[in-house]
Design a protein around this motif. Sequence first.
Motif, mmCIF file in Angstrom:
data_model
loop_
_atom_site.group_PDB
_atom_site.id
_atom_site.type_symbol
_atom_site.label_atom_id
_atom_site.label_comp_id
_atom_site.label_asym_id
_atom_site.label_seq_id
_atom_site.Cartn_x
_atom_site.Cartn_y
_atom_site.Cartn_z
ATOM 1 N N ILE A 458 0.849 -1.189 0.000
ATOM 2 C CA ILE A 458 0.000 0.000 0.000
ATOM 3 C C ILE A 458 0.884 1.239 0.000
ATOM 4 O O ILE A 458 1.862 1.320 0.760
ATOM 5 N N LEU A 459 0.515 2.209 -0.838
ATOM 6 C CA LEU A 459 1.242 3.476 -0.944
ATOM 7 C C LEU A 459 0.224 4.605 -0.874
ATOM 8 O O LEU A 459 -0.743 4.620 -1.633
ATOM 9 N N THR A 460 0.430 5.569 0.055
ATOM 10 C CA THR A 460 -0.494 6.696 0.164
ATOM 11 C C THR A 460 0.263 8.015 0.099
ATOM 12 O O THR A 460 1.430 8.104 0.506
ATOM 13 N N ALA A 461 -0.436 9.038 -0.404
ATOM 14 C CA ALA A 461 0.153 10.368 -0.487
ATOM 15 C C ALA A 461 0.080 11.089 0.850
ATOM 16 O O ALA A 461 0.925 11.927 1.156
ATOM 17 N N ARG A 462 -0.968 10.807 1.602
ATOM 18 C CA ARG A 462 -1.161 11.472 2.892
ATOM 19 C C ARG A 462 -1.081 10.458 4.021
ATOM 20 O O ARG A 462 -1.133 9.255 3.802
ATOM 21 N N GLY A 463 -1.032 10.995 5.242
ATOM 22 C CA GLY A 463 -1.100 10.124 6.412
ATOM 23 C C GLY A 463 0.241 9.896 7.054
ATOM 24 O O GLY A 463 1.283 9.874 6.383
ATOM 25 N N GLY A 464 0.214 9.719 8.360
ATOM 26 C CA GLY A 464 1.440 9.512 9.113
ATOM 27 C C GLY A 464 1.637 8.068 9.509
ATOM 28 O O GLY A 464 1.038 7.147 8.950
ATOM 29 N N MET A 465 2.472 7.888 10.527
ATOM 30 C CA MET A 465 2.813 6.540 10.980
ATOM 31 C C MET A 465 1.680 5.890 11.775
ATOM 32 O O MET A 465 1.716 4.690 12.050
ATOM 33 N N THR A 466 0.682 6.689 12.138
ATOM 34 C CA THR A 466 -0.471 6.135 12.849
ATOM 35 C C THR A 466 -1.758 6.365 12.068
ATOM 36 O O THR A 466 -2.845 6.331 12.632
ATOM 37 N N SER A 467 -1.626 6.611 10.778
ATOM 38 C CA SER A 467 -2.792 6.783 9.924
ATOM 39 C C SER A 467 -3.529 5.462 9.752
ATOM 40 O O SER A 467 -3.026 4.393 10.118
ATOM 41 N N HIS A 468 -4.711 5.524 9.157
ATOM 42 C CA HIS A 468 -5.487 4.303 8.900
ATOM 43 C C HIS A 468 -4.673 3.302 8.092
ATOM 44 O O HIS A 468 -4.611 2.114 8.409
ATOM 45 N N ALA A 469 -4.022 3.799 7.025
ATOM 46 C CA ALA A 469 -3.238 2.906 6.166
ATOM 47 C C ALA A 469 -2.156 2.190 6.964
ATOM 48 O O ALA A 469 -1.941 0.983 6.822
ATOM 49 N N ALA A 470 -1.459 2.941 7.827
ATOM 50 C CA ALA A 470 -0.349 2.370 8.572
ATOM 51 C C ALA A 470 -0.815 1.325 9.578
ATOM 52 O O ALA A 470 -0.263 0.221 9.660
ATOM 53 N N VAL A 471 -1.853 1.664 10.342
ATOM 54 C CA VAL A 471 -2.320 0.753 11.394
ATOM 55 C C VAL A 471 -2.884 -0.530 10.795
ATOM 56 O O VAL A 471 -2.575 -1.636 11.236
ATOM 57 N N VAL A 472 -3.719 -0.381 9.765
ATOM 58 C CA VAL A 472 -4.351 -1.559 9.167
ATOM 59 C C VAL A 472 -3.306 -2.419 8.449
ATOM 60 O O VAL A 472 -3.316 -3.648 8.544
ATOM 61 N N ALA A 473 -2.376 -1.778 7.730
ATOM 62 C CA ALA A 473 -1.347 -2.534 7.015
ATOM 63 C C ALA A 473 -0.479 -3.332 7.983
ATOM 64 O O ALA A 473 -0.156 -4.497 7.723
ATOM 65 N N ARG A 474 -0.108 -2.720 9.102
ATOM 66 C CA ARG A 474 0.707 -3.444 10.083
ATOM 67 C C ARG A 474 -0.053 -4.643 10.633
ATOM 68 O O ARG A 474 0.500 -5.722 10.809
ATOM 69 N N GLY A 475 -1.353 -4.444 10.896
ATOM 70 C CA GLY A 475 -2.142 -5.550 11.406
ATOM 71 C C GLY A 475 -2.269 -6.687 10.412
ATOM 72 O O GLY A 475 -2.329 -7.854 10.785
ATOM 73 N N MET A 476 -2.306 -6.346 9.115
ATOM 74 C CA MET A 476 -2.442 -7.363 8.062
ATOM 75 C C MET A 476 -1.094 -7.948 7.638
ATOM 76 O O MET A 476 -1.058 -8.935 6.914
ATOM 77 N N GLY A 477 -0.001 -7.292 8.034
ATOM 78 C CA GLY A 477 1.302 -7.733 7.556
ATOM 79 C C GLY A 477 1.610 -7.285 6.151
ATOM 80 O O GLY A 477 2.434 -7.882 5.466
ATOM 81 N N ARG A 478 0.955 -6.208 5.697
ATOM 82 C CA ARG A 478 1.211 -5.683 4.358
ATOM 83 C C ARG A 478 2.248 -4.562 4.435
ATOM 84 O O ARG A 478 2.125 -3.666 5.275
ATOM 85 N N PRO A 479 3.247 -4.574 3.562
ATOM 86 C CA PRO A 479 4.157 -3.425 3.496
ATOM 87 C C PRO A 479 3.370 -2.163 3.142
ATOM 88 O O PRO A 479 2.451 -2.205 2.326
ATOM 89 N N CYS A 480 3.747 -1.048 3.761
ATOM 90 C CA CYS A 480 3.035 0.210 3.504
ATOM 91 C C CYS A 480 4.001 1.376 3.599
ATOM 92 O O CYS A 480 4.802 1.457 4.534
ATOM 93 N N VAL A 481 3.905 2.261 2.625
ATOM 94 C CA VAL A 481 4.588 3.559 2.665
ATOM 95 C C VAL A 481 3.489 4.608 2.660
ATOM 96 O O VAL A 481 2.670 4.658 1.746
ATOM 97 N N SER A 482 3.452 5.450 3.686
ATOM 98 C CA SER A 482 2.418 6.473 3.789
ATOM 99 C C SER A 482 3.053 7.857 3.717
ATOM 100 O O SER A 482 4.270 8.008 3.807
ATOM 101 N N GLY A 483 2.200 8.871 3.578
ATOM 102 C CA GLY A 483 2.665 10.257 3.603
ATOM 103 C C GLY A 483 3.687 10.580 2.542
ATOM 104 O O GLY A 483 4.600 11.378 2.773
ATOM 105 N N SER A 484 3.554 9.996 1.351
ATOM 106 C CA SER A 484 4.490 10.280 0.257
ATOM 107 C C SER A 484 4.021 11.560 -0.440
ATOM 108 O O SER A 484 3.250 11.525 -1.401
ATOM 109 N N GLY A 485 4.462 12.693 0.073
ATOM 110 C CA GLY A 485 3.934 13.989 -0.352
ATOM 111 C C GLY A 485 4.200 14.352 -1.800
ATOM 112 O O GLY A 485 3.529 15.232 -2.352
ATOM 113 N N ASP A 486 5.159 13.688 -2.434
ATOM 114 C CA ASP A 486 5.464 13.984 -3.845
ATOM 115 C C ASP A 486 4.539 13.237 -4.803
ATOM 116 O O ASP A 486 4.677 13.378 -6.022
ATOM 117 N N LEU A 487 3.643 12.448 -4.255
ATOM 118 C CA LEU A 487 2.754 11.617 -5.075
ATOM 119 C C LEU A 487 1.418 12.320 -5.295
ATOM 120 O O LEU A 487 0.816 12.850 -4.372
#
Length: 888
Positions: A458-487
């Motif tokens: 999962i790759l998101t443009a917004r969000g921090g280390m405790t964003s929805h993407a980050a928390v859910v991805a960690r729980g699922m074991g999915r790699p995630c990069v969040s808060g990629s502001g250049d995207l």
Amino acid sequence: MAQWVYSFGANGTDGDSSMRNLLGGKGSNLAEMSGIGLPVPPGFTITTEVCTYFYDNDHSYPDSLKKDVAAAIALIEAETGTLFADAENPLLVSVRSGARASMPGMMDTVLNLGLNDDTAAGLAARADDIRFAYDSYRRFIQMYADVVMDVDHGLFEDVLEDMKRARGIFDDTKLTGADLQELVGLYKTIVEEEAGTAFPQDPWEQLWGAVGAVFTSWMNTRAKTYRRLNNIPAAWGTAVNVQAMVFGNMGDDCATGVAFTRDPSTGENSFYGEFLINAQGEDVVAGIRTPLPLTTEARRKAGGDELSMQEAMPDVFNQLDAVRIRLEAHYCDMQDLEFTVQQGRLYMLQTRSGKRTAEAAIRMAVEMADEGLISKDEAICRVDPLALDQLLHPTLDPDAQKTLLTRGLPASPGAACGQIVLNADKAEEMASHGHQVILVRLETSPEDIHGMHAAAGILTARGGMTSHAAVVARGMGRPCVSGSGDLSFDEVSGKIFILGTELSEGDILTIDGSNGNVYLGEVATIQPRMSDAFATLMSWADQARRMRVRTNAETPADARVAVDFGAEGIGLCRTEHMFFDSDRIIAMREMIMAADTEGRETALAKLLPMQRQDFMSLFEIMAGLPVTIRLLDPPLHEFLPHSQDELAEVAKASGITLETARQRAIKLAESNPMLGHRGCRLAVTYPEICRMQARAIFEAVCAIAKKLGTAPIPEIMVPLAATAREIALCKVEIIAAADAVMAETGQKIDYLIGTMVELPRAAICAGELADEAEFFSFGTNDLTQTALGISRDDAGAFLHHYADAEIYPVDPFVSIDRDGVGALVRLGVENGKAARPDIKLGICGEHGGDPDSISFFEEVGLDYVSCSPFRVPAARLAAAQAHIRQKS
């Protein structure tokens, strides 16, 4: 009378953390924190039993509930000195869900409830801050309209963005009080136009609307998906928590944040989290603003310039740090905290055991045991066995060629490569067709849960280390990069843009969730290396478990992987799988399609040296460990030639005409091959097949004994037996082959003959079978098919409906049906032991790698489980947990 409402606060608390099933996780922990004297805003919990009543009684409530809620509101008023629905001194509340199992973001929340045109003005006067009051009001309208009135929240975001653009500002906090008053008016117009009714002004109407929405959200699509993925029963229901609001958006001496008592990605014992000044909680998790780190050390590591909380609010930070230490010691586990600072005063809004990566879970468990916080047995039981999969797959090769596109935040570790997909539905669809995909989003929301589960990363443009993407991805074991502001991206055209690079859906990206890097194209990977903590935990697990763990393997590569992962032998070698290679399948087809014994023996003569060499390889790799070899069990449809070219190959190898080969294939075709001429039925009909395989096994034993100096002891398994007579007929051929090879070589051969229990009759008549069989291996894949009358190859079309209807709450091919298939296993164990007390008992179906099933196999007393190579560590850990729980 039942108690439907439980209050908590400084003036008295009804519940505690032991009441999780009744109060839900959030409610029980709020009560517990209040009980130990932490600064928790007062509130009350409507129990999970009300949720059950709600669904059992056509979305209605118990008769006394409104009276009970009114009394609980009065207690909050008394503690806060405010009044609900009062224009001059208004009490505002939050309304949140709280299931007994954490379901982050899956259900609905409403904040700032109680605001209307009168109370907003009163709040502004009381706080002497128009901006704060109307910022809270516009947030409430948007959230309530979305959650309760089903008005698209994007409409409000569009108006907000238009206003910021018109004012020439980027940050919400730069809007003035007058701007926000105007925004409130625009928001109310949206509600009236979209919902066909005015935004409700009665706070009591608002409260019951929000309570109903939270209960209703228990059955929304994303919640049902999450429960299905995490095996959470719908019958549990959710509680509703109503709590006095505290405000992190009253000015620069206010803040809100999320924290973990240890690093949830690595497990390091350091305070970890993020906060925002002058904000409310949803700003942190939704990724609307980029949050700041809590600690100075974290800021330095991230290379940030803005002050951490430790620097900006040192006194409050020290209070929060003290709460962190106290809560971890109290719960003896890493905690996920939510907090708000209102005008310099700290309030705790939630604590729960935090989601963590597998690497972090292992490190925390081992270190907490070493610290004396928990026992070794508790440490073993702290780690989800299935989460070990996160550690057993490749990571990026540091020496590989890479084209770095951008960097984001390392939200969930691990590497993933796949095709770009811009929405969750498409991610799920492509993944179902075997594609690896990277879900790219501006920010994820709970509606994306199905696509996140399907995606490789999962790759998101917004969000921090405790964003929805980050928390859910960690729980699922999915790699995630969040808060990629250049995207940035355009979902309509299917394009994404990263610092001038334009990519389209379907192009390949690689993300590294361990460092936040995003690369163009596919990047080479390397096999993972296990940490010292992993080795320690697994050694503790091996000391604690009773059952042995074997693997299902028929290739040298799989066998080596399994041994590296700690397999203690092979529990299932599927000999028919050894013939799928192109250079072997022709001989296999020639044997199957032979018209007479002579033709079969000609083909079998070609297969024998192949089989012998295969068994030699496995015996050598296993080096004295047990190897269970299942005799040939090919559903014919998997081997029969279908195309003209395949028929021609078989005809040529067999020396027959093409038409003869075609007619023979037609004759052999079966209407239901899974219940057809396979397993021991082949050996009974064509004993020369059994004879060839037995000879190949015994010749391999002798060859390896000569090479290594130690003879392996093969376990020869007769498949699909329903009667003792079938086993007896096969035994005649096996024993004859053993005697012949021993006579030829002068070597003594020890071996066992057993059967695979995969038919209901075999389980029921297990005592009869045990007269002939020295071991049983329960083949629960076919046992499930034959017991339930469901084909696992075809059940995908309807089993998810059965899960939703709670007919089979969990896929019975994933986790054993205890009441039906499990009862057959239990019966087979009892009858088998009664007839042969020393019988060896194992299981070799896919359930051998499922922790819940392993727990059942511990209960019924199996000696071992066998699973695929990559599931071996999970099975070792699950077997230890099962034995620990069985003892207690």
